[in-house]
Design a protein around this motif. Sequence first.
Motif, mmCIF file in Angstrom:
data_model
loop_
_atom_site.group_PDB
_atom_site.id
_atom_site.type_symbol
_atom_site.label_atom_id
_atom_site.label_comp_id
_atom_site.label_asym_id
_atom_site.label_seq_id
_atom_site.Cartn_x
_atom_site.Cartn_y
_atom_site.Cartn_z
ATOM 1 N N LEU A 1 0.796 -1.220 0.000
ATOM 2 C CA LEU A 1 0.000 0.000 0.000
ATOM 3 C C LEU A 1 0.832 1.275 0.000
ATOM 4 C CD1 LEU A 1 -2.808 -0.964 2.540
ATOM 5 C CD2 LEU A 1 -2.972 -0.877 0.050
ATOM 6 N N LEU A 2 2.030 1.228 0.547
ATOM 7 C CA LEU A 2 2.845 2.436 0.719
ATOM 8 C C LEU A 2 3.045 3.215 -0.585
ATOM 9 C CD1 LEU A 2 4.436 4.137 2.768
ATOM 10 C CD2 LEU A 2 6.436 2.724 2.261
ATOM 11 N N PRO A 3 3.403 2.574 -1.702
ATOM 12 C CA PRO A 3 3.635 3.359 -2.928
ATOM 13 C C PRO A 3 2.370 3.982 -3.509
ATOM 14 C CG PRO A 3 4.648 1.174 -3.070
ATOM 15 C CD PRO A 3 3.718 1.151 -1.904
ATOM 16 N N THR A 4 1.217 3.414 -3.210
ATOM 17 C CA THR A 4 -0.016 3.883 -3.851
ATOM 18 C C THR A 4 -0.822 4.846 -2.984
ATOM 19 O OG1 THR A 4 -1.158 1.906 -3.049
ATOM 20 C CG2 THR A 4 -0.223 1.823 -5.271
ATOM 21 N N VAL A 5 -0.892 4.605 -1.678
ATOM 22 C CA VAL A 5 -1.725 5.452 -0.821
ATOM 23 C C VAL A 5 -0.912 6.265 0.180
ATOM 24 C CG1 VAL A 5 -3.663 3.872 -1.044
ATOM 25 C CG2 VAL A 5 -2.098 3.603 0.885
ATOM 26 N N GLY A 6 0.386 6.018 0.288
ATOM 27 C CA GLY A 6 1.222 6.769 1.209
ATOM 28 C C GLY A 6 1.221 6.202 2.619
ATOM 29 N N PHE A 7 2.108 6.753 3.458
ATOM 30 C CA PHE A 7 2.299 6.240 4.807
ATOM 31 C C PHE A 7 1.038 6.369 5.655
ATOM 32 C CE2 PHE A 7 3.267 7.103 9.287
ATOM 33 C CZ PHE A 7 3.959 5.958 9.636
ATOM 34 N N ALA A 8 0.366 7.518 5.586
ATOM 35 C CA ALA A 8 -0.776 7.766 6.469
ATOM 36 C C ALA A 8 -1.885 6.741 6.255
ATOM 37 C CB ALA A 8 -1.308 9.182 6.255
ATOM 38 N N TRP A 9 -2.294 6.549 5.006
ATOM 39 C CA TRP A 9 -3.392 5.624 4.752
ATOM 40 C C TRP A 9 -2.955 4.167 4.866
ATOM 41 C CZ3 TRP A 9 -8.299 5.534 5.182
ATOM 42 C CH2 TRP A 9 -9.027 6.729 5.121
ATOM 43 N N ALA A 10 -1.705 3.877 4.530
ATOM 44 C CA ALA A 10 -1.213 2.513 4.720
ATOM 45 C C ALA A 10 -1.272 2.141 6.200
ATOM 46 C CB ALA A 10 0.210 2.376 4.196
ATOM 47 N N THR A 11 -0.894 3.079 7.069
ATOM 48 C CA THR A 11 -0.930 2.827 8.506
ATOM 49 C C THR A 11 -2.367 2.755 9.016
ATOM 50 O OG1 THR A 11 1.192 3.967 8.761
ATOM 51 C CG2 THR A 11 -0.127 3.641 10.748
ATOM 52 N N ARG A 12 -3.247 3.604 8.488
ATOM 53 C CA ARG A 12 -4.660 3.533 8.898
ATOM 54 C C ARG A 12 -5.263 2.176 8.545
ATOM 55 N NH1 ARG A 12 -5.034 8.895 6.388
ATOM 56 N NH2 ARG A 12 -4.672 10.419 8.051
ATOM 57 N N ILE A 13 -4.924 1.666 7.380
ATOM 58 C CA ILE A 13 -5.450 0.357 6.983
ATOM 59 C C ILE A 13 -4.922 -0.720 7.928
ATOM 60 C CG2 ILE A 13 -5.396 -1.390 5.151
ATOM 61 C CD1 ILE A 13 -5.483 0.956 3.154
ATOM 62 N N LEU A 14 -3.669 -0.587 8.361
ATOM 63 C CA LEU A 14 -3.155 -1.507 9.378
ATOM 64 C C LEU A 14 -3.941 -1.359 10.672
ATOM 65 C CD1 LEU A 14 0.733 -1.361 8.978
ATOM 66 C CD2 LEU A 14 -0.879 -2.990 7.996
#
Length: 436
Positions: A188-201
């Motif tokens: 997810l990191l390359p497509t949605v960035g750190f913030a949303w990748a972490t939220r999905i986690l």
Amino acid sequence: MSNVEDKANGLRDQPPAASNSTMAQQLDAQHPSEGFGAWMQALGAFLVYAATWGLLSTYGFYQSYYERTLPDVSTDTIAWVGTIEGVLLIMGGVITGPIYDRGHIRSLLYVGTFLTVFGVMMLSLCTTYWQIMLAQGWCVGIGSGILYTPSIALVAMTFTKRRALAVCFATSGTAVGGILYPIVFVRLLPTVGFAWATRILGFLTFAELAVALAIILPHAATPVKNKTGPPRALFEPRALMEPAFGVFCLALFFMWIAYWVPFFFIPTFAEFRLGATPAWSFYLLVITNAATVPGRLLAVFIIPRAGVAGGMFGFAFISGVLLYAWTAVVSLPGFEAWIVLLGLFMAPLAVFYPAIIPLLCPSKELVGTRMGMASAAAALGVVLGAPVSSKLIDLATGEFWKMQVLIGSCMMAGAGCQAFVWWSLRRQQQRAEGKG
């Protein structure tokens, strides 16, 4: 902890700090055949471990990411985030043990779930080091430390004949979480960035814990609260004067200086020393966590055959050899083979050590206290391990050998201490047989 003294107990990482014999009898009566209901409870604990220990075991990919995105923060300073998270997780059982003893299981599960999910969600909003420390280090660490104790305690009390297998299954959630979280993050990191990748986690963590609580809470409401009598002591100074127990705490201190360091720095070593891409560096951590699953199962088979003390000595010695051998790794294929061996032989250490504590107690009433003391010794090792090791790493030149020699030496020192514990327990057994 009345049931920890089962010598085939395969408890992972930090077991419950204490338990109640009445609670154990009630739960055993409810699950006489250790059937579907009991295994569903083990599944709940499995999900808790995936969301707590599993998240900690993947800190290496956060370490590597922070090193690339926080250039003004040193490697050893970044390592303190994972260190604080690990120490609070390990020490959580020491503090929550008396609370669990008095029957407040539901409260622990609710509070732990809230803090863990809240910490991950707040991490998605962090932009500075100290925000990351508060969210990931302190909030997630405290929440996870509160949460896992009651879940694994109920499993340990529910099972009798197949307790080692059930607890091994529950604690293997650590490896599954260690596989799942990095894959989701890297994808997810390359497509949605750190913030949303972490939220999905964070949403993933919430889903795991919501299902876990739905499985565990119906059983958690059953035990009678033990409100009579004082809670157990947290510290027993005289225990450290007993040679076997004192040396065992020293063994854990040395071993746990080294235990978490590879998990924190595997991606960093692959990227800065071997030239691996950031994505593949993250996947190497996935491979390592996957290798710990057969390692845990291996411990279950070794305990009844070689004994817990001898088994722990053997695996600690092999782990020390492997950590020294890390200095000879100069290629990516060689590193891939090395991390598989490390996951296979080092993971059982956290399965062995809780089963040794009852053998070092003069009475079962002291098991919980001494379990907490031993865990405190391990936590002190974690406090020193990653920060000191990171001071010995030079990312500019790709120099890691000083760190590798340090953790290899610490693991060997722990193995040497454990050899004394093994000898002491064998001598104690021989004396008992002679009297018999």
